[in-house]
Design a protein around this motif. Structure first.
Motif, mmCIF file in Angstrom:
data_model
loop_
_atom_site.group_PDB
_atom_site.id
_atom_site.type_symbol
_atom_site.label_atom_id
_atom_site.label_comp_id
_atom_site.label_asym_id
_atom_site.label_seq_id
_atom_site.Cartn_x
_atom_site.Cartn_y
_atom_site.Cartn_z
ATOM 1 N N ALA A 88 -11.176 1.251 1.816
ATOM 2 C CA ALA A 88 -10.014 2.101 1.556
ATOM 3 C C ALA A 88 -9.824 2.307 0.054
ATOM 4 C CB ALA A 88 -8.764 1.473 2.171
ATOM 5 N N TYR B 183 0.839 -1.200 0.000
ATOM 6 C CA TYR B 183 0.000 0.000 0.000
ATOM 7 C C TYR B 183 0.873 1.248 0.000
ATOM 8 C CZ TYR B 183 0.903 0.563 5.036
ATOM 9 O OH TYR B 183 1.508 0.739 6.253
ATOM 10 N N PRO C 27 -5.609 -1.401 6.248
ATOM 11 C CA PRO C 27 -6.832 -2.182 6.479
ATOM 12 C C PRO C 27 -6.581 -3.433 7.295
ATOM 13 C CG PRO C 27 -6.108 -2.365 4.197
ATOM 14 C CD PRO C 27 -5.274 -1.305 4.818
ATOM 15 N N ARG C 28 -7.582 -3.779 8.120
ATOM 16 C CA ARG C 28 -7.462 -4.944 8.984
ATOM 17 C C ARG C 28 -8.483 -6.034 8.655
ATOM 18 N NH1 ARG C 28 -7.502 -1.877 14.660
ATOM 19 N NH2 ARG C 28 -8.910 -0.531 13.443
ATOM 20 N N THR C 29 -9.323 -5.781 7.673
ATOM 21 C CA THR C 29 -10.239 -6.791 7.160
ATOM 22 C C THR C 29 -10.370 -6.585 5.651
ATOM 23 O OG1 THR C 29 -12.248 -5.466 7.361
ATOM 24 C CG2 THR C 29 -11.595 -6.744 9.300
ATOM 25 N N GLU D 81 -12.432 -3.633 4.945
ATOM 26 C CA GLU D 81 -11.690 -2.378 5.079
ATOM 27 C C GLU D 81 -10.790 -2.144 3.866
ATOM 28 O OE1 GLU D 81 -9.650 -1.976 8.795
ATOM 29 O OE2 GLU D 81 -11.461 -2.360 9.990
ATOM 30 N N VAL D 82 -10.300 -3.221 3.249
ATOM 31 C CA VAL D 82 -9.545 -3.081 2.003
ATOM 32 C C VAL D 82 -10.435 -2.434 0.946
ATOM 33 C CG1 VAL D 82 -8.473 -4.326 0.096
ATOM 34 C CG2 VAL D 82 -7.964 -4.991 2.442
ATOM 35 N N ARG E 288 -11.030 -9.069 11.940
ATOM 36 C CA ARG E 288 -9.833 -8.379 12.419
ATOM 37 C C ARG E 288 -8.912 -9.366 13.123
ATOM 38 N NH1 ARG E 288 -10.740 -2.178 14.457
ATOM 39 N NH2 ARG E 288 -11.632 -1.392 12.500
ATOM 40 N N ILE F 84 -5.977 7.413 6.144
ATOM 41 C CA ILE F 84 -6.434 6.029 6.125
ATOM 42 C C ILE F 84 -5.431 5.154 6.867
ATOM 43 C CG2 ILE F 84 -7.093 4.074 4.670
ATOM 44 C CD1 ILE F 84 -7.595 6.043 2.408
#
Length: 432
Positions: free
Chosen positions: A185, A163, A176-178, A181-182, A307, A173
């Motif tokens: 983002a 990223y 991401p943790r899931t 979330e990807v 997560r 931002i």
């Protein structure tokens, strides 16, 4: 980059049962060589990587030393495109006169290439190679079929999430943790930076898509009573397929462009500064550092659905093997050992980021290089593999999964219909 490095000893758990790089099952070449020449030209085909020059430099040094030890020998190295290798290698297997002596091939190719008579059994030479004792057991499996060895492991390959640190910082931002979330983002980046893809995705990028299926609990196939059956049309697999294909669209990566993109296209887009994220391998590091994003990216494991979880990655890697048709078997085996040896693997790690297959070499590299950490974490979390069968070569060469992703991305079919069609084609291949 991250400053802490986890031990790489756990990398030995990588199940290289079959790379990142899968090829078709070519037709049988029909018999082995009639002679073993000790002079002349030894022909080698290696894969062309994104940002290939550092690989070429390492190989050139190996070749130069090899030629100095053999006055009457010349080594001719050609770099072939990964995406079109299937037909080229098929032609080589069918026409020994024009075939190379030594090839690089993906670990998913092994079973098919052996079944079709393309690779030479080098079990005795491998056993006599002192360095082979340090090849981790799972990497050894990647060149073993029916108890016989058909090459030498070249490198380990696994993918994680690259990223753009500058873009994430500017837009506030967090990494991401899931997987949700990807996606969020990615859409935020696309909205704020319309000239960029939020996350580069490709309809022809099978090994970037598979973690989405596995993260949702899906499988490619299941085995019952010794028979493989496709499972890409299961409910869990369809959820993963839907999660991946929802990333195609004007709010992230327009299908008109991205549906045709391959893994290399994705890497090139990120390296050129055209994407905020990409799923890419440890072996793509050089391309990033040679691109516009050098100094402005980091890597984390691709997260799973919850997560703290990590999406299972494809257990990839490449091998180097001698063709059964080679008329320079002794020389080809010696060069195979040189190209796949500890010294070369360490140089390729330094130059390209390829993870070594030797446990001691890999542990040393991991201690010295923080970049390895997210890939180690990904491996620690558990990897997945494609069905270990020669039929996979046909499935891969027939573009069964890319066609599925592309039809959904282009809105030519829904998830259920495309997954069902892909499953039928896979079952036909398994039944042959």
């Amino acid at each position: 980059m991250k400053s802490t490095v986890r031990t790489a000893a756990s990398l030995a758990a990588l199940a290289l049962t079959g790379t990142l790089l899968a090829g078709c099952a070519p037709s049988t070449s029909g018999g082995g060589p009639q002679k073993d020449e000790k002079s002349g030209t030894v022909r080698v085909w290696l894969f062309r990587e994104v940002g290939n020059k550092p690989k070429e430099d390492v190989v050139r040094r190996v070749v130069r030393k090899f030629e100095k030890r053999h006055d009457d020998v010349r080594v001719d190295v050609q770099y072939i495109p990964v995406d079109s290798r299937a037909e080229k290698i098929k032609g080589a297997f069918n026409d020994p006169a024009s075939a190379p002596d030594l090839i690089e091939y993906g670990n998913t190719d092994t079973a098919g290439y052996v079944e079709d008579g393309g690779l030479a059994d080098v079990s005795a030479e491998f056993a006599d190679w002192p360095e082979a004792r340090e090849v981790d057991p799972t990497a050894r499996k990647s060149v073993t079929v029916g108890g016989k060895v058909y090459g030498a492991p070249f490198f380990v390959g696994v993918r994680a999430l690259y990223y753009r640190t500058d873009v994430f910082r500017d837009l506030g931002i967090e990494p991401p943790r899931t997987l949700d979330e990807v996606a969020a983002a990615a859409r935020r980046i696309r909205a704020e930076r319309p000239g960029m893809y939020g996350i580069a995705v490709g309809g022809a990028y099978t090994y970037g898509a598979l973690p989405f299926i596995w993260a949702h609990g899906g499988e490619l196939a299941t085995k019952k009573d010794g028979t493989l059956r496709a499972a890409v049309d299961s409910a869990r697999a369809r959820r993963g397929i839907a999660a991946y294909t929802r990333l195609f669209g004007d709010d992230n990566c327009p299908a008109a462009k991205c549906a045709e993109m391959s893994g290399n296209d994705n890497v090139e887009a990120f390296a050129a500064g055209k994407a905020g994220m990409v799923v890419a391998g440890d072996f793509n590091r050089r391309a990033m550092e040679d691109g516009r994003v050098d100094g402005d990216y980091d890597v984390v494991p691709l997260p799973g659905t919850e997560r703290g979880s990590i999406a299972p990655a494809f257990a990839g890697g490449n091998n180097i093997g001698v063709l059964k048709s080679s008329s320079h078997r002794t020389l080809a085996v010696e060069l195979m050992r040189e190209l796949a040896g500890k010294a070369t693997q360490r140089q390729l790690f330094d130059a390209m980021g390829f993870l070594p297959t030797f446990t001691d070499t890999r542990e040393q590299a991991a201690r010295e290089e923080p970049f390895v950490e997210p890939f180690v974490e990904t491996l620690d979390a558990g990897t997945e593999f494609v069905p270990a069968t020669p039929a996979w070569a046909e499935i891969d060469a027939s573009l069964v999964l890319p066609t599925m992703f592309q039809k959904i991305a282009g809105k030519k079919s829904g998830v259920d219909g495309a997954a069902g069609e892909a499953a039928r084609k896979m079952d036909e291949a398994f039944a042959e």
